[in-house]
Scaffold this motif. Structure first.
Motif, PDB file in Angstrom:
ATOM      1  N   TYR A   1      95.278 -33.233  36.537  1.00 40.73           N
ATOM      2  CA  TYR A   1      94.915 -33.579  37.911  1.00 40.73           C
ATOM      3  C   TYR A   1      96.224 -33.766  38.680  1.00 40.73           C
ATOM      4  O   TYR A   1      97.214 -34.243  38.128  1.00 40.73           O
ATOM      5  CB  TYR A   1      94.106 -34.867  37.874  1.00 40.73           C
ATOM      6  CG  TYR A   1      93.386 -35.259  39.136  1.00 40.73           C
ATOM      7  CD1 TYR A   1      93.172 -34.365  40.185  1.00 40.73           C
ATOM      8  CD2 TYR A   1      92.881 -36.549  39.266  1.00 40.73           C
ATOM      9  CE1 TYR A   1      92.479 -34.761  41.320  1.00 40.73           C
ATOM     10  CE2 TYR A   1      92.187 -36.953  40.394  1.00 40.73           C
ATOM     11  CZ  TYR A   1      91.994 -36.061  41.428  1.00 40.73           C
ATOM     12  OH  TYR A   1      91.316 -36.452  42.549  1.00 40.73           O
TER      13      TYR A   1
ATOM     14  N   SER B   1      90.970 -32.257  43.179  1.00 41.41           N
ATOM     15  CA  SER B   1      89.540 -32.541  43.033  1.00 41.41           C
ATOM     16  C   SER B   1      88.700 -31.416  43.628  1.00 41.41           C
ATOM     17  O   SER B   1      87.598 -31.137  43.159  1.00 41.41           O
ATOM     18  CB  SER B   1      89.184 -33.883  43.687  1.00 41.41           C
ATOM     19  OG  SER B   1      89.618 -33.925  45.026  1.00 41.41           O
TER      20      SER B   1
ATOM     21  N   ASP C   1      91.898 -38.150  34.588  1.00 44.29           N
ATOM     22  CA  ASP C   1      90.643 -38.743  35.049  1.00 44.29           C
ATOM     23  C   ASP C   1      89.439 -38.226  34.265  1.00 44.29           C
ATOM     24  O   ASP C   1      89.029 -37.076  34.426  1.00 44.29           O
ATOM     25  CB  ASP C   1      90.450 -38.464  36.542  1.00 44.29           C
ATOM     26  CG  ASP C   1      89.372 -39.330  37.165  1.00 44.29           C
ATOM     27  OD1 ASP C   1      88.245 -39.319  36.636  1.00 44.29           O
ATOM     28  OD2 ASP C   1      89.647 -40.025  38.150  1.00 44.29           O
TER      29      ASP C   1
ATOM     30  N   LEU D   1      86.378 -37.225  36.720  1.00 43.18           N
ATOM     31  CA  LEU D   1      86.516 -35.888  37.302  1.00 43.18           C
ATOM     32  C   LEU D   1      86.361 -34.843  36.205  1.00 43.18           C
ATOM     33  O   LEU D   1      85.693 -33.817  36.394  1.00 43.18           O
ATOM     34  CB  LEU D   1      87.875 -35.734  37.994  1.00 43.18           C
ATOM     35  CG  LEU D   1      88.197 -34.347  38.554  1.00 43.18           C
ATOM     36  CD1 LEU D   1      87.167 -33.915  39.592  1.00 43.18           C
ATOM     37  CD2 LEU D   1      89.602 -34.326  39.160  1.00 43.18           C
TER      38      LEU D   1
ATOM     39  N   TYR E   1      82.755 -34.386  35.353  1.00 44.13           N
ATOM     40  CA  TYR E   1      82.094 -33.625  36.413  1.00 44.13           C
ATOM     41  C   TYR E   1      82.370 -32.129  36.238  1.00 44.13           C
ATOM     42  O   TYR E   1      81.460 -31.304  36.348  1.00 44.13           O
ATOM     43  CB  TYR E   1      82.589 -34.104  37.775  1.00 44.13           C
ATOM     44  CG  TYR E   1      82.050 -33.295  38.938  1.00 44.13           C
ATOM     45  CD1 TYR E   1      80.752 -33.489  39.395  1.00 44.13           C
ATOM     46  CD2 TYR E   1      82.841 -32.345  39.572  1.00 44.13           C
ATOM     47  CE1 TYR E   1      80.246 -32.749  40.452  1.00 44.13           C
ATOM     48  CE2 TYR E   1      82.344 -31.597  40.632  1.00 44.13           C
ATOM     49  CZ  TYR E   1      81.053 -31.805  41.067  1.00 44.13           C
ATOM     50  OH  TYR E   1      80.554 -31.056  42.108  1.00 44.13           O
TER      51      TYR E   1
ATOM     52  N   HIS F   1      82.925 -39.054  45.838  1.00 41.10           N
ATOM     53  CA  HIS F   1      84.089 -38.389  45.241  1.00 41.10           C
ATOM     54  C   HIS F   1      83.839 -38.198  43.742  1.00 41.10           C
ATOM     55  O   HIS F   1      83.252 -39.071  43.091  1.00 41.10           O
ATOM     56  CB  HIS F   1      85.335 -39.259  45.464  1.00 41.10           C
ATOM     57  CG  HIS F   1      86.617 -38.532  45.288  1.00 41.10           C
ATOM     58  ND1 HIS F   1      87.124 -38.213  44.033  1.00 41.10           N
ATOM     59  CD2 HIS F   1      87.513 -38.058  46.186  1.00 41.10           C
ATOM     60  CE1 HIS F   1      88.277 -37.581  44.179  1.00 41.10           C
ATOM     61  NE2 HIS F   1      88.535 -37.465  45.472  1.00 41.10           N
ATOM     62  N   PRO F   2      84.274 -37.079  43.151  1.00 43.45           N
ATOM     63  CA  PRO F   2      84.037 -36.844  41.719  1.00 43.45           C
ATOM     64  C   PRO F   2      84.817 -37.770  40.786  1.00 43.45           C
ATOM     65  O   PRO F   2      84.638 -37.700  39.567  1.00 43.45           O
ATOM     66  CB  PRO F   2      84.453 -35.380  41.524  1.00 43.45           C
ATOM     67  CG  PRO F   2      85.400 -35.091  42.633  1.00 43.45           C
ATOM     68  CD  PRO F   2      84.898 -35.901  43.789  1.00 43.45           C
ATOM     69  N   GLU F   3      85.659 -38.649  41.334  1.00 44.32           N
ATOM     70  CA  GLU F   3      86.318 -39.662  40.502  1.00 44.32           C
ATOM     71  C   GLU F   3      85.370 -40.809  40.173  1.00 44.32           C
ATOM     72  O   GLU F   3      85.694 -41.677  39.370  1.00 44.32           O
ATOM     73  CB  GLU F   3      87.565 -40.206  41.202  1.00 44.32           C
ATOM     74  CG  GLU F   3      88.723 -39.222  41.261  1.00 44.32           C
ATOM     75  CD  GLU F   3      89.916 -39.745  42.049  1.00 44.32           C
ATOM     76  OE1 GLU F   3      89.993 -40.972  42.252  1.00 44.32           O
ATOM     77  OE2 GLU F   3      90.763 -38.944  42.474  1.00 44.32           O
TER      78      GLU F   3
ATOM     79  N   THR G   1      77.658 -39.947  40.673  1.00 36.72           N
ATOM     80  CA  THR G   1      77.719 -38.589  41.228  1.00 36.72           C
ATOM     81  C   THR G   1      76.395 -37.847  41.098  1.00 36.72           C
ATOM     82  O   THR G   1      76.038 -37.043  41.961  1.00 36.72           O
ATOM     83  CB  THR G   1      78.834 -37.760  40.563  1.00 36.72           C
ATOM     84  OG1 THR G   1      78.604 -37.702  39.142  1.00 36.72           O
ATOM     85  CG2 THR G   1      80.201 -38.363  40.817  1.00 36.72           C
TER      86      THR G   1
ATOM     87  N   SER H   1      85.904 -33.596  47.313  1.00 35.19           N
ATOM     88  CA  SER H   1      87.166 -34.269  47.606  1.00 35.19           C
ATOM     89  C   SER H   1      87.048 -35.058  48.905  1.00 35.19           C
ATOM     90  O   SER H   1      86.064 -34.921  49.650  1.00 35.19           O
ATOM     91  CB  SER H   1      88.286 -33.228  47.739  1.00 35.19           C
ATOM     92  OG  SER H   1      88.065 -32.421  48.886  1.00 35.19           O
TER      93      SER H   1
END
Length: 303
Positions: free
Chosen positions: A111, A128, A148, A151, A154, A197-199, A205, A213
């Motif tokens: 990342y 992202s 991460d 992420l 995902y 956010h995918p974090e 999610t 993002s």
């Protein structure tokens, strides 16, 4: 008072040929004096294209390092030297090198939220926004995705054909949002779309109407005909969107979604940086720049 300081910053940056970059999580008064705003990698590309001699990053350390990697000839200043990134600092070169020895047939996908030093031993970087596309286009089926795990999870869900190994790392702010937070927010705002956010963790999610993002979330909200949104990323984005779209309503998914490292940069930090009395110059040796840039170049190639 704030307007006077902003005007002086604008005057000084023009006089000294300085470019100011501000990540979207920065305060509104900082965004107003910036030449470019946006996500971290997006900002470093903008800095590369400018003819400014000096670039001031209003963000965190890894972002300033990425600017230096792409623009080694420029003087790069981190406006607040204390602005780090807990996620970027979770894994170091030594640790990932040991993991690589245990899994030599894995491509290391990093990342962009990693240190310059760690990027030197990675095969390719991702943002992202580009993570799914880059991993899909990577020849290797076996992927070590760092740092991460949210992420990475995902991405893995979108690409079942890939064998993605994850480590225990991630953004401590995004990952603290819970399924309960989602239920509470949806109960309070039943007509609002959930943008995250995918974090964030998978249980968050998977309940979202849109995952993307920071820039993608802002674009979606501005272009949508919908009038209410729950924003599942750093709390400042809900505030910025309120200014950009006064005819719409934006609610933070959680009031705990506050990045203290992003918030530590102040307008006075920016003023002191352009005045030559503050900030920290980012220096990287030629070997680090060269090796780290390879992973970024690979991202551009695959993206």
């Amino acid at each position: 008072m704030i307007r006077n300081i902003q005007d002086e910053i604008i005057r000084l940056k023009k006089e000294k040929n300085i470019c100011i970059l501000a990540h979207s999580y920065q305060a509104a008064e900082i965004l107003e004096v910036a030449d470019f705003t946006g996500d971290s990698y997006q900002l470093s590309v903008m800095a590369e294209k400018t003819d400014a001699d000096t670039v001031i990053m209003c963000g965190v350390r890894f972002m300033a390092e990425t600017v230096k990697i792409l623009s080694p000839e420029k003087k790069v200043i981190l406006a607040n030297p204390h602005a780090g990134c807990p996620m970027a600092e979770q894994m170091d070169k030594e640790y990932i090198s040991s993991i690589k020895k245990e899994h030599p047939d894995y491509a290391v996908v990093a990342y962009i939220n990693t240190t310059a030093e760690l990027k030197t031993i990675c095969d390719v970087c991702v943002t992202s926004a580009s993570a799914v596309k880059i991993v899909k286009n990577t020849d290797n089926k076996n992927i070590l995705f760092i740092p991460d795990c949210n992420l990475g999870s995902y991405v893995a869900k979108q690409l079942p054909e890939k064998n993605i190994k994850l480590l225990n790392g991630g953004c401590p702010y995004h990952s603290r949002v819970t399924e309960s937070d989602v239920e509470t927010a949806k109960k309070l705002h039943p007509d609002a779309l959930l943008l995250v956010h995918p974090e964030c963790i998978e249980k968050v999610t998977e309940k979202a109407d849109f995952v993307g993002s920071t820039t993608a979330i802002m674009d979606f909200a501005q272009k949508s005909t919908h009038k209410e949104f729950i924003i599942g990323t750093e709390i400042s984005i809900a505030e910025h969107l309120q200014y950009l779209c006064p005819d719409k309503k934006f609610y933070p998914l959680s009031i705990d979604l506050i990045c203290s490292h992003m918030k530590c940069t102040t307008l006075m930090d920016v003023y002191n940086s352009v005045n030559g009395n503050g900030g920290e110059e980012i220096t990287l040796d030629e070997q680090t720049i060269s090796l780290a840039k390879k992973s970024i170049d690979k991202m551009i190639e695959l993206g």
